[in-house]
Design an enzyme around this catalytic site. Structure first.
Site, PDB file in Angstrom:
ATOM      1  N   TYR A 161      12.022  19.495 -36.529  1.00  0.00           N
ATOM      2  CA  TYR A 161      12.077  18.353 -35.559  1.00  0.00           C
ATOM      3  C   TYR A 161      13.058  18.162 -34.587  1.00  0.00           C
ATOM      4  O   TYR A 161      14.529  18.694 -34.951  1.00  0.00           O
ATOM      5  CB  TYR A 161      12.416  17.132 -36.277  1.00  0.00           C
TER       6      TYR A 161
ATOM      7  N   LYS B 159      10.151  12.161 -32.332  1.00  0.00           N
ATOM      8  CA  LYS B 159      10.546  13.282 -32.019  1.00  0.00           C
ATOM      9  C   LYS B 159       9.475  14.077 -31.792  1.00  0.00           C
ATOM     10  O   LYS B 159       8.408  13.694 -31.470  1.00  0.00           O
ATOM     11  CB  LYS B 159      10.903  13.070 -33.595  1.00  0.00           C
TER      12      LYS B 159
END
Length: 184
Positions: A131, A71
């Site tokens: 994210y 991520k």
């Protein structure tokens, strides 16, 4: 935008260049060409998520088993004390941790490779964390380690204001580490 290597193997910090004038500022928050230049496939990120937390809230320490999950993380509003723990048994930095501040001043992006545990504490009255994730969420693969695990001894900068029941029920690092190191 410049790129710095983190203290854990494979971790990158993308630091955007800001352009200020009388209106405020402009900054690029993602650059696919720069991501590719540093070994990331920009098309691999299939989900964007955002969380909002109040000062002192800790969201930690989460990761994914199986294939893991990479991520890009940034703080779009406020500031957070961001913590990573390397949970990859084959990594030269296995078991080590690093911390960095992500905020809405630098807009730095933290690239978190697959196999790392991630958490943060909100340092401001409100902190919005964004994210960009490379896999769909599968709750069966969730890994969580307690934020106050004595073996990790993470130095959270503020007193804890709120912890979710899920995070309070998380396992110890010793137990997760033992499972990660067990022969398959």
């Amino acid at each position: 935008m410049r790129v710095e290597r983190g203290a854990l193997d494979g971790v990158l910090l993308f630091i955007p260049t800001q352009h200020h004038d009388d209106r405020g500022f402009f900054t690029r928050t993602f650059d696919a060409a720069l991501a590719r230049e540093h070994g990331l496939d920009p098309a691999a990120f299939i989900q964007d998520s955002q969380s909002r937390s109040r000062r002192g809230v800790i969201r930690a320490l989460h990761g994914r088993g199986g294939q893991g999950e990479a991520k890009l993380v940034r703080c779009a509003r406020g500031a957070v004390h961001d913590v990573l723990v390397d949970a990859r048994p084959e990594s030269p930095t296995f078991g080590r941790q690093m911390a960095t501040v992500l905020d809405d001043e630098t807009f730095a992006h933290l690239y978190v490779p697959r196999g790392l545990l991630h958490g943060y504490q909100a340092l401001t009255d409100q902190a919005d964390v964004c994210y960009r994730i490379d896999r769909e969420h599968d709750p069966e693969e969730d890994i969580a380690v307690r934020y106050d695990d004595p073996d990790l001894a993470i130095a959270w900068p503020l007193p804890v204001s709120v912890i979710s029941p899920r995070d309070l029920a998380a396992q110890s690092w010793a137990r997760v580490r033992q499972r990660l190191l067990a022969p398959t």
